[in-house]
Enzyme design. Structure first.
Site, PDB file in Angstrom:
ATOM      1  CG  ASP A   1      -2.274   0.596   0.937  1.00 32.15           C
ATOM      2  OD1 ASP A   1      -2.316   1.827   0.799  1.00 32.15           O
ATOM      3  OD2 ASP A   1      -3.288  -0.120   0.831  1.00 32.15           O
TER       4      ASP A   1
ATOM      5  CG  HIS B   1      -5.388   3.655   0.947  1.00 33.51           C
ATOM      6  ND1 HIS B   1      -4.861   2.417   0.645  1.00 33.51           N
ATOM      7  CD2 HIS B   1      -6.699   3.581   0.624  1.00 33.51           C
ATOM      8  CE1 HIS B   1      -5.807   1.639   0.153  1.00 33.51           C
ATOM      9  NE2 HIS B   1      -6.944   2.331   0.126  1.00 33.51           N
TER      10      HIS B   1
ATOM     11  CB  SER C   1      -9.496   0.508   0.372  1.00 29.72           C
ATOM     12  OG  SER C   1      -8.821   0.664  -0.837  1.00 29.72           O
TER      13      SER C   1
END
Ligand code: NAG
Ligand code: NAG
Ligand code: NAG
Ligand code: NAG
Length: 793
Positions: A160, A235, A566
């Site tokens: 990520d 994220h 996600s």
């Protein structure tokens, strides 16, 4: 897209260093059959012929001509001088990624002896706390959490945007020593001191050479500020904490969602593989990250990222190849299904060995109200209003409302006079809503009301706006529209009702944005596989950028709320880590079977009205971890099953070779692979069923409970409307008491009544097969049965 095949006659020895010794090399070539595989080269567009890009070359290592002292000497000899090698691949597959090649140069390299395939590099993007207790994982009641020690024996690899390691979610306090087999490490980087890694974050590595090449960044010194593992996006930090964050007391987002924030597997270890940068993640870097993760010894790979569209065939997709090989090595791969719902066939990350996770709601939301001047209340959601406070102070202090219509571009806002107004606006899904709201604030709007628009009319998720904003659904939007049209001086009061928790009521629901089946490539394999929480999820946040992601957003909360597949993917990664800790001998296919056959599906509604839920929206159902560790029976999936599926799909020997890395695979009876693929769902197209008269699925079940000697399981069938289902045998007998006994059965699906199409573009009918344990714990092993029809789109 076009697939070009090189001809055998065009193969040549093209090693600059070898031209002096053609005879010797020629004999090596003749002795190896492998070289005769043809080259397949994916060419995006012919007009881009001379544009330079990165390619990933798979080679047969045995073909390295002996004059080269190392593979890297060999690889660079294959390339034109202008090209550079950006990654060596030598754990999951052999080969290299090379940048700055034109398509014709890449094609030419691909024709060289020993080069098996040349694959295009492409861009993936991130698919943007109460959830663990909603899943039933509260300690000490949770048996799974207890038997797995919170997953402490498992390492989850997260590919990520990196990590903000200082968040309390990543504290290693109280955790035991690392699993002995762990080989990973933490890389030193700018602003990232590797000594900060601990018993929670056990690995942190950055992969960027492919990205630097694709975006023309010439400074590629490892450790420079740009190339640190530190998360400058949020994220990666968020998803890592969802999967395995340590418990943090008093977590909240400006008062919303307050409580103990805890990852799904609170004791599992996290290894960070940063392969995503400002514009996204190049697959050359992602594949290098996946390789490193597998060599380091991760148990689970968590990929909350996806490509814009699936590759036409698995052997053309380096990520499909890498994840296949990771799965065969025992690594469970979960990935986000994508946020392109509710359109049919929007699902991504579809290779059969990847578990694709859709998003559902949880039993918590952030209600907010728009009270129109004429007294009508409209319900919405917000985390950008202050909790329980009326905007502008007092209840009866109404604010004028103005409509800005559909905002299709930031330029639409130029010169809009909105100072002092509440602005009602609609998104078209193409411009960042966060940026639009920020621009409205800059223009003086005191608050906004947003409707997510026609592309997602029923989607209501809370977003981290920098201006107080309420999100409303299509009905609310229509009412506001009508009100603004009929009233001369429209006003409104908007306020937040804080955090609402409503156990057992109205949740879960399939999120409207969650990507849907049918599987666009292999309709026989259900995608998404299952649903997990993905709406309004609290997770740790980076200290580098505010929750809106805007550079101008100075807020620095420790936690933030986000939605997307996600967020659902790491829930499944966490549960897989718990199961792996508790039952280390289970294969990835068995873990997935356990998650799917124990999932909850009854009564799950679909937020999107146009697309009425069912297995093509939610897969086998909503993740139910407590039951997952004790499914009774599993549909196991091994190497041979995947190969048979590829055979059934008419993959060429060469394609199967590229995917598996094992030469000389022979296909047997082709049909067996499609209908005998031992996957825990039964999916057929109506056309197939009609054509064959009857679709017959073969399956086998392995007993995994250690129970009494001799155990019956009985079939309970719910037939899809218009179809007859026969299961043979109707009862399964497991004679032995231990684990591991396998029993086979077949399921036949026949049309008994034509489904009227009514001119619709597509339809589906759902049913289920449940194997019910007789006596004992009455375990249930439930699989969806789906028949669908879709006209070409
Ligand atoms: C990293 O942290 C250690 C221990 O706190 C310290 O001794 C070292 O100087 C730091 N390294 C860098 C490059 O900042
Ligand atoms: C905005 O206003 C400025 C100054 O009045 C003008 O020059 C410009 O053309 C306007 N832009 C648009 C998009 O209307
Ligand atoms: C307020 O206006 C809306 C839109 O015209 C209408 O639907 C609603 O019924 C009105 N409310 C009241 C209480 O009249
Ligand atoms: C594979 O090829 C056979 C023979 O040409 C054909 O009948 C079958 O439909 C093909 N299968 C698939 C999945 O395309």
């Amino acid at each position: 897209m076009e697939v070009l095949f090189g001809r055998r006659s065009t193969r040549r020895s093209c090693f600059r260093a070898l031209e002096m010794q053609p005879a010797r090399f020629g004999s090596t070539v003749a002795s190896l059959a492998f070289v005769f595989f043809f080259l397949g080269l994916l060419v995006a567009e012919v007009e881009e012929e001379e544009k330079k890009k990165t390619f990933i070359f798979l080679v047969d290592p045995k073909q390295k001509p002996s004059p080269f002292v190392s593979h890297s000497h060999w690889y660079s000899s294959l390339l034109p001088t202008s090209a550079t090698v950006v990654h060596h691949h030598h754990s999951l597959f052999n080969g290299f990624s090379a940048a700055r090649l034109t398509v014709s140069q890449a094609r030419s390299v691909g024709r060289c002896h020993g080069v098996v395939a040349a694959l295009d590099d492409y861009l993936l993007r991130p698919h943007t706390t109460r959830s663990p207790s909603f899943l039933g994982l509260d300690l000490p009641a949770s048996r799974l959490s207890a038997t797995s020690y919170g997953g402490s024996a498992a390492v989850i690899g997260v590919v990520d945007t990196g990590i903000w390691l200082e968040r309390p979610s990543f504290s290693g306090r109280g955790l035991g020593p690392l699993p002995r087999r762990w080989q990973g490490r933490c890389d030193q980087g700018a602003g990232f001191n590797r000594s900060k890694c601990n018993r929670k974050v056990v690995g942190a590595r950055a992969f960027f050479a492919g990205y630097a090449a694709a975006f023309g960044i010439t400074n590629t010194r490892r450790g420079d500020a740009v190339w640190s593992v530190r998360d400058h996006d949020g994220h990666g930090t968020h998803v890592a904490s969802i999967a395995a964050g340590a418990p943090v007391d008093g977590a909240n987002f400006y008062g919303f969602a307050s409580g103990i924030a805890r990852g799904v597997a609170p004791h599992a270890r996290i290894a960070i593989y940063k392969a995503c940068w400002d514009e996204g993640c190049m697959v050359s870097d992602v594949v290098a990250a996946v390789e490193a993760a597998v060599s380091d010894g991760v148990d689970v790979l968590s990929l909350s990222i996806g490509a814009a569209s699936p590759a036409p065939s698995y052997e053309l997709d380096p990520l499909a190849v890498a994840t296949f090989r990771a799965t065969i090595r025992g690594v469970f791969v979960s990935a986000s299904a994508g946020n392109g719902g509710p359109a049919p066939r929007s699902v991504g990350n579809i290779p059969p060995w990847i578990t694709a996770v859709g998003a559902g709601t949880i039993d918590r939301d952030f209600p907010a109200v728009v009270l129109l001047g004429n007294g009508t209340r409209i319900r919405g959601t917000s985390i950008s209003l202050r909790r329980h406070q009326y905007l502008l102070g007092r209840r009866h202090q109404s604010t004028p409302v103005v409509s800005a219509g559909i905002i299709a571009a930031l330029a639409d806002l130029t010169n809009l006079s909105v100072a002092g107004f509440i602005v009602f606006w609609k998104s078209n899904g193409h411009v960042s809503r966060i940026e639009i709201a920020a621009e409205l604030k800059r223009l003086g709007a005191v608050a906004t009301i947003v409707f997510h628009g026609e592309f997602d009319p029923d989607g209501i998720v809370a977003e981290g706006h920098v201006v107080p904003t309420v999100t409303v659904g299509s009905q609310g939007a229509a009412t506001i529209d009508a009100y603004l049209k009929t009233v001369r001086n429209p006003t409104a009061v908007i306020y937040s009702q804080g955090t609402a928790v409503h156990p057992g009521v109205g949740a879960p629901v399939v999120a409207s944005f969650s990507a849907r089946g049918p599987n666009p490539a292999v309709p026989w394999v259900l995608k998404p596989d299952l649903l997990a929480p993905g709406v309004d999820i609290l997770g740790a946040w980076t200290g580098s950028v505010g929750p809106s992601g805007l550079r101008s957003d100075a807020r620095q909360p420790m936690f933030s709320v986000a939605s997307g597949t996600s967020m659902s993917c790491p829930h499944v990664s966490g549960v897989a880590a718990l199961v792996r800790s508790a039952l280390p001998e289970w294969s990835p296919g068995e873990i997935r079977s356990a998650l799917m056959t124990t999932a909850m599906e009854a009564g799950i509604r679909d937020e999107a009205k146009e697309n009425s839920g069912g297995p093509l929206a939610m897969g086998a159902g909503y993740l139910c971890p407590e039951r997952a560790a004790d499914p009774g029976l599993v549909y196991d999936l091994e190497y041979e099953d995947y190969v048979e599926l590829l055979c059934g799909l008419n993959y060429t020997a060469r394609a199967i070779d590229i995917i598996t890395g094992r030469a000389g695979v022979r296909c047997g009876d082709a049909g067996a692979g499609l209908w005998g693929f031992n996957y825990p769902a039964f999916v057929a197209s109506a056309e197939d069923v009609t054509l064959m008269g009857e679709a017959v699925f073969q399956r086998r079940l392995r007993r995994v409970d250690v129970g009494k000697k001799g155990q019956w399981y009985r079939a309970e069938v719910a037939s899809p409307e218009g179809y007859a289902v026969e299961v043979e045998p109707r009862r399964l007998w497991f004679a032995r008491s231990g684990e591991g006994e396998r029993v086979e059965f077949r399921l036949a699906l026949r049309c008994i009544e034509d489904s009227p199409n009514n001119g619709r573009r597509w339809w589906w009918r759902g049913g289920s097969l449940t194997w019910r344990e007789e006596g004992g714990k009455k375990r249930r092993v439930k699989s969806p049965i789906v028949v669908f029809s879709i006209s070409d789109m």
